[in-house]
Design an enzyme around this catalytic site. Structure first.
Site, PDB file in Angstrom:
ATOM      1  N   LYS A 111      71.737  31.346  59.411  1.00  0.00           N
ATOM      2  CA  LYS A 111      71.357  30.678  58.166  1.00  0.00           C
ATOM      3  C   LYS A 111      69.849  30.497  58.006  1.00  0.00           C
ATOM      4  O   LYS A 111      69.384  30.237  56.903  1.00  0.00           O
ATOM      5  CB  LYS A 111      72.101  29.343  58.026  1.00  0.00           C
ATOM      6  CG  LYS A 111      73.571  29.587  57.804  1.00  0.00           C
ATOM      7  CD  LYS A 111      74.374  28.381  57.462  1.00  0.00           C
ATOM      8  CE  LYS A 111      75.781  28.869  57.130  1.00  0.00           C
ATOM      9  NZ  LYS A 111      76.733  27.843  56.875  1.00  0.00           N
ATOM     10  N   LYS A 194      82.002  37.490  57.007  1.00  0.00           N
ATOM     11  CA  LYS A 194      82.955  36.396  56.804  1.00  0.00           C
ATOM     12  C   LYS A 194      83.077  36.024  55.319  1.00  0.00           C
ATOM     13  O   LYS A 194      82.074  35.993  54.610  1.00  0.00           O
ATOM     14  CB  LYS A 194      82.442  35.180  57.591  1.00  0.00           C
ATOM     15  CG  LYS A 194      83.347  33.991  57.564  1.00  0.00           C
ATOM     16  CD  LYS A 194      82.743  32.834  58.345  1.00  0.00           C
ATOM     17  CE  LYS A 194      81.909  31.930  57.476  1.00  0.00           C
ATOM     18  NZ  LYS A 194      81.771  30.564  57.972  1.00  0.00           N
ATOM     19  N   LYS A 197      82.112  30.163  51.705  1.00  0.00           N
ATOM     20  CA  LYS A 197      81.977  29.247  50.566  1.00  0.00           C
ATOM     21  C   LYS A 197      80.674  29.429  49.819  1.00  0.00           C
ATOM     22  O   LYS A 197      80.604  29.251  48.622  1.00  0.00           O
ATOM     23  CB  LYS A 197      81.954  27.809  51.087  1.00  0.00           C
ATOM     24  CG  LYS A 197      83.280  27.161  51.188  1.00  0.00           C
ATOM     25  CD  LYS A 197      83.049  25.670  51.346  1.00  0.00           C
ATOM     26  CE  LYS A 197      83.519  25.149  52.663  1.00  0.00           C
ATOM     27  NZ  LYS A 197      82.484  25.034  53.684  1.00  0.00           N
TER      28      LYS A 197
END
Ligand code: AQP
Length: 328
Positions: A111, A194, A197
């Site tokens: 991230k 993946k 969200k």
């Protein structure tokens, strides 16, 4: 009875990946454990969220939990920020964590990749210590998570052991539980990545509260290969394998059985069946979700849980504070 604890953070709309990798397990396991499931709203703060949007998503997750089958008879549902002891313990654990181990967290590395130091919040770096506090406060025995969160549960184990060695036995050392199938659901457009969200707008991600026709279209346009034969091979057929896992998880049957059912089908037919299965699942879930939102029952359930979680957490933090020597 052993204790289970897990949660979902409201950083975006809850996805089919969250359901298959995590939520489904909470529901399946709730009768066998004393279960604590929460909305990890403080974890959402590692990135900016519009405050009104954040508040709506917190409520949505509670209603989704209930709609998916979490039953307050077995599961104590709560919102992390409503129990301030999480942040108390988090600070103590942060002070017992090392820069080195937090820097090795894959989620932090992923991230923060490509961002300068001025663009990465300190919270993104230290949030695994908050997650450890979430788990250790309740003496959780097991933590069901998707495979991406396994490393954080391992950190919680290390911190528990480190603290116990320094100050005497205080924390239970938790075990991560990773479901065998569906531990990682992949993006429909990029089946190496993946389903996440934070990519809610993408065609590769299905949200639990998404319009049914839109979800079906996403399945129909999922990236596959050109072989036109249906069998599980994660390396060479990641797109088809992902759809097989989604179908088998929602249908509740083994992958081998799904392969058998579709052995003579082409990709178009197979995708249509997966789309129908997803549509049926979403439609039933969304009907329950709407009824829960309209009834206002979620607030009552949360209010009832709050005292219970506060008491457990307060006792643990008092024990920790007394052992480390802060306060009078
Ligand atoms: N694609 C996935 N497949 C299987 N499990 C998944 N989980 C998340 N995505 C998948 C599991 O869902 C639980 C809750 O996730 P989280 O709220 O802690 O956030 P996350 O792991 O960082 O997942 P997201 O949805 O991708 O959020 P963002 O985009 O905000 O990072 C966890 O148990 C997770 O493993």
């Amino acid at each position: 009875m052993k204790r289970l604890l897990s949660g979902i953070k409201p950083t975006g709309e809850v996805t089919l990946g969250n359901y298959i990798g995590a939520l489904r397990q909470f529901v399946e396991m709730q009768k066998d454990y004393e279960s604590f499931v929460f909305v990890a709203d403080l974890h959402a703060l590692t990135v900016y969220n519009d405050p009104n949007e954040l508040r709506r998503r917190i409520r949505d997750i509670v209603a989704i939990y209930l709609a998916c089958g979490l039953d307050p008879k077995y599961t104590t549902l709560f919102i992390q920020s409503e129990n301030l002891y999480h942040t108390n313990l988090s600070w103590v654990l942060e002070c017992n964590s090392y820069m080195g181990e937090l820097s090795r967290m894959t989620q932090f590395k992923d991230k923060s990749k490509g961002k300068g130091n001025e663009a990465i919040s300190c919270g993104l770096f230290t949030y695994p210590a908050l997650m450890a506090a979430d788990i250790l406060l309740y003496d959780a025995d097991v933590v069901p998570v998707g495979v991406d969160q396994k490393q954080h549960v391992e950190l919680a184990r290390n911190l528990a052991e480190r603290f116990n060695n320094k100050y005497g036995t205080t924390f239970k050392v938790p075990e991560p539980i990773i479901s065998k199938a569906g531990a990682k659901i992949y993006d429909l457009q990029n089946p190496q990545k993946k389903m996440s969200k934070t990519d809610n707008s993408s065609k590769g991600c299905i949200m639990l509260l998404e319009d049914i026709e839109s979800a079906k279209k996403k399945i129909m346009s999922a990236v596959t290969d050109s072989e036109n034969r249906i069998y599980y091979d994660k390396e060479n057929k990641p797109g088809i394998s992902n759809l097989l896992v989604i179908y088998s998880s929602l249908k509740g049957i083994a992958l081998e059985e799904v392969e058998q059912v579709f052995k003579d089908s082409n990709y178009g037919e197979f995708k249509k069946s997966v789309a129908e299965e997803v549509a049926q699942f979403l439609s039933s879930l969304q009907n329950k979700y709407k009824a829960i939102i309209e009834s206002g029952e979620a607030d009552k359930i949360l209010d009832e849980s709050n005292e219970k979680v506060r008491q457990i957490a307060e006792a643990k933090v008092k024990d920790v504070f007394s052992k480390i020597g802060v306060g009078r």
